[in-house]
Motif scaffolding. Structure first.
Motif, PDB file in Angstrom:
ATOM      1  N   THR A   1       5.856  -5.544  -3.210  1.00 55.48           N
ATOM      2  CA  THR A   1       6.290  -5.606  -1.810  1.00 55.48           C
ATOM      3  C   THR A   1       6.012  -4.276  -1.117  1.00 55.48           C
ATOM      4  O   THR A   1       5.531  -4.248   0.019  1.00 55.48           O
ATOM      5  CB  THR A   1       7.794  -5.954  -1.723  1.00 55.48           C
ATOM      6  OG1 THR A   1       7.996  -7.236  -2.324  1.00 55.48           O
ATOM      7  CG2 THR A   1       8.282  -5.972  -0.295  1.00 55.48           C
ATOM      8  N   VAL A   2       6.309  -3.184  -1.793  1.00 59.20           N
ATOM      9  CA  VAL A   2       6.052  -1.849  -1.228  1.00 59.20           C
ATOM     10  C   VAL A   2       4.546  -1.661  -1.021  1.00 59.20           C
ATOM     11  O   VAL A   2       4.111  -1.143   0.011  1.00 59.20           O
ATOM     12  CB  VAL A   2       6.646  -0.745  -2.128  1.00 59.20           C
ATOM     13  CG1 VAL A   2       6.255   0.636  -1.649  1.00 59.20           C
ATOM     14  CG2 VAL A   2       8.166  -0.889  -2.173  1.00 59.20           C
ATOM     15  N   GLY A   3       3.756  -2.116  -1.971  1.00 51.99           N
ATOM     16  CA  GLY A   3       2.306  -2.040  -1.825  1.00 51.99           C
ATOM     17  C   GLY A   3       1.812  -2.848  -0.635  1.00 51.99           C
ATOM     18  O   GLY A   3       0.957  -2.411   0.127  1.00 51.99           O
ATOM     19  N   ALA A   4       2.379  -4.049  -0.463  1.00 48.82           N
ATOM     20  CA  ALA A   4       2.009  -4.878   0.686  1.00 48.82           C
ATOM     21  C   ALA A   4       2.383  -4.190   1.998  1.00 48.82           C
ATOM     22  O   ALA A   4       1.672  -4.323   3.001  1.00 48.82           O
ATOM     23  CB  ALA A   4       2.681  -6.248   0.587  1.00 48.82           C
ATOM     24  N   MET A   5       3.490  -3.448   1.977  1.00 50.58           N
ATOM     25  CA  MET A   5       3.896  -2.730   3.191  1.00 50.58           C
ATOM     26  C   MET A   5       2.838  -1.718   3.616  1.00 50.58           C
ATOM     27  O   MET A   5       2.509  -1.623   4.794  1.00 50.58           O
ATOM     28  CB  MET A   5       5.241  -2.028   2.972  1.00 50.58           C
ATOM     29  CG  MET A   5       6.411  -2.987   2.879  1.00 50.58           C
ATOM     30  SD  MET A   5       7.934  -2.221   2.252  1.00 50.58           S
ATOM     31  CE  MET A   5       8.252  -0.984   3.478  1.00 50.58           C
ATOM     32  N   VAL A   6       2.271  -0.979   2.668  1.00 48.88           N
ATOM     33  CA  VAL A   6       1.274   0.021   3.039  1.00 48.88           C
ATOM     34  C   VAL A   6      -0.048  -0.634   3.410  1.00 48.88           C
ATOM     35  O   VAL A   6      -0.746  -0.152   4.309  1.00 48.88           O
ATOM     36  CB  VAL A   6       1.121   1.130   1.966  1.00 48.88           C
ATOM     37  CG1 VAL A   6       0.444   0.638   0.712  1.00 48.88           C
ATOM     38  CG2 VAL A   6       0.399   2.333   2.550  1.00 48.88           C
ATOM     39  N   VAL A   7      -0.384  -1.755   2.774  1.00 44.41           N
ATOM     40  CA  VAL A   7      -1.567  -2.505   3.210  1.00 44.41           C
ATOM     41  C   VAL A   7      -1.365  -2.929   4.664  1.00 44.41           C
ATOM     42  O   VAL A   7      -2.257  -2.780   5.506  1.00 44.41           O
ATOM     43  CB  VAL A   7      -1.815  -3.745   2.318  1.00 44.41           C
ATOM     44  CG1 VAL A   7      -2.915  -4.625   2.910  1.00 44.41           C
ATOM     45  CG2 VAL A   7      -2.183  -3.340   0.904  1.00 44.41           C
ATOM     46  N   GLY A   8      -0.166  -3.427   4.959  1.00 40.90           N
ATOM     47  CA  GLY A   8       0.162  -3.850   6.326  1.00 40.90           C
ATOM     48  C   GLY A   8       0.127  -2.706   7.314  1.00 40.90           C
ATOM     49  O   GLY A   8      -0.369  -2.857   8.436  1.00 40.90           O
ATOM     50  N   ASP A   9       0.649  -1.552   6.924  1.00 41.94           N
ATOM     51  CA  ASP A   9       0.612  -0.394   7.819  1.00 41.94           C
ATOM     52  C   ASP A   9      -0.824  -0.026   8.161  1.00 41.94           C
ATOM     53  O   ASP A   9      -1.144   0.245   9.320  1.00 41.94           O
ATOM     54  CB  ASP A   9       1.317   0.813   7.187  1.00 41.94           C
ATOM     55  CG  ASP A   9       2.804   0.854   7.496  1.00 41.94           C
ATOM     56  OD1 ASP A   9       3.306  -0.060   8.173  1.00 41.94           O
ATOM     57  OD2 ASP A   9       3.465   1.815   7.063  1.00 41.94           O
ATOM     58  N   LEU A  10      -1.688   0.001   7.149  1.00 35.77           N
ATOM     59  CA  LEU A  10      -3.089   0.338   7.416  1.00 35.77           C
ATOM     60  C   LEU A  10      -3.738  -0.691   8.341  1.00 35.77           C
ATOM     61  O   LEU A  10      -4.441  -0.325   9.289  1.00 35.77           O
ATOM     62  CB  LEU A  10      -3.877   0.449   6.117  1.00 35.77           C
ATOM     63  CG  LEU A  10      -3.763   1.774   5.389  1.00 35.77           C
ATOM     64  CD1 LEU A  10      -4.384   1.672   3.998  1.00 35.77           C
ATOM     65  CD2 LEU A  10      -4.417   2.903   6.176  1.00 35.77           C
ATOM     66  N   ALA A  11      -3.507  -1.970   8.069  1.00 35.82           N
ATOM     67  CA  ALA A  11      -4.135  -3.016   8.876  1.00 35.82           C
ATOM     68  C   ALA A  11      -3.575  -3.066  10.290  1.00 35.82           C
ATOM     69  O   ALA A  11      -4.329  -3.062  11.272  1.00 35.82           O
ATOM     70  CB  ALA A  11      -3.966  -4.370   8.190  1.00 35.82           C
ATOM     71  N   VAL A  12      -2.268  -3.101  10.406  1.00 33.52           N
ATOM     72  CA  VAL A  12      -1.650  -3.259  11.726  1.00 33.52           C
ATOM     73  C   VAL A  12      -1.806  -1.986  12.562  1.00 33.52           C
ATOM     74  O   VAL A  12      -2.182  -2.047  13.738  1.00 33.52           O
ATOM     75  CB  VAL A  12      -0.173  -3.686  11.593  1.00 33.52           C
ATOM     76  CG1 VAL A  12       0.531  -3.678  12.939  1.00 33.52           C
ATOM     77  CG2 VAL A  12      -0.102  -5.080  10.955  1.00 33.52           C
ATOM     78  N   HIS A  13      -1.554  -0.822  11.970  1.00 37.71           N
ATOM     79  CA  HIS A  13      -1.734   0.411  12.735  1.00 37.71           C
ATOM     80  C   HIS A  13      -3.213   0.694  12.996  1.00 37.71           C
ATOM     81  O   HIS A  13      -3.561   1.329  13.993  1.00 37.71           O
ATOM     82  CB  HIS A  13      -1.075   1.593  12.044  1.00 37.71           C
ATOM     83  CG  HIS A  13       0.418   1.567  12.104  1.00 37.71           C
ATOM     84  ND1 HIS A  13       1.127   1.113  13.202  1.00 37.71           N
ATOM     85  CD2 HIS A  13       1.354   1.957  11.195  1.00 37.71           C
ATOM     86  CE1 HIS A  13       2.422   1.215  12.966  1.00 37.71           C
ATOM     87  NE2 HIS A  13       2.590   1.716  11.756  1.00 37.71           N
TER      88      HIS A  13
END
Length: 189
Positions: free
Chosen positions: A109-121
């Motif tokens: 879940t934490v890994g998905a959060m950083v993937v999401g941060d990179l994609a969304v930001h």
């Protein structure tokens, strides 16, 4: 594409590094879809995320309390270098297993959060600076599932805004942006 966090990060980082390299100094004061951040503040925040999530991959605590200034000197290339370290950290044996840092969340879940941060930001910064941004469909699919589950907690923690309504025929990335509280049709003033 593999569903390993490191592979997803590699794809997300590649697209976001391209956007970071395309930001000009005169765009640093431009507004972004994140109303609390201009381009400078959002790029600096994303830099901090990339560095801190390396520690979380290694099951160490990260400090998000004080945001150091990262946008000095050759910061665009340093950002690219840090994303390489981030991918390596999440590719290390055991990075996706157990819980990660003081967050106490499953490491995946934490890994998905950083993937999401990179994609969304990455999208936020592209929109704010007039650059193209097309996320990988497999990455969007994984994030859609992860963020749907994470959204209530993320809103309580102030990480996501209230969901934005989108048309029924909205694409998966538009829907993902809306779940995070972003208007997928935001455009720079």
């Amino acid at each position: 594409m593999s569903d390993k966090i490191s592979k997803l990060l590699e794809v997300a980082a590649d697209r976001t590094v391209t956007v970071i390299r395309g930001i000009t100094d005169d765009q640093l004061t431009a507004p972004t879809p994140c109303s609390e951040y201009d381009v400078h503040a959002l790029a600096d925040h994303l830099f901090q995320v990339v560095v801190n999530f390396q520690a979380l991959a290694a099951k160490r605590d990260a400090d998000f309390g004080v945001a150091p200034e990262h946008l000095e000197g050759e910061w665009r290339e340093r950002f690219a270098d840090e994303t390489v370290r981030l991918v390596a950290a999440w590719g290390a044996p055991g990075a996706e297993e157990g819980t990660s840092g003081a967050m106490g969340l499953p490491a995946r879940t934490v890994g998905a959060m950083v993937v999401g941060d990179l994609a969304v930001h990455g999208w936020d910064l592209a929109r704010a600076t007039g650059q193209p941004y097309e996320p990988d469909p497999a990455l969007v699919e994984m994030l859609g599932e992860e963020f749907a589950a994470l959204a209530p907690t993320a809103r309580e923690m102030g990480m996501f805004g209230e969901p934005v309504p989108v048309a029924e025929d909205a694409g998966p990335f538009e829907a993902l942006l809306a779940v995070t509280g972003r208007d997928p049709h935001w455009s720079r003033p």
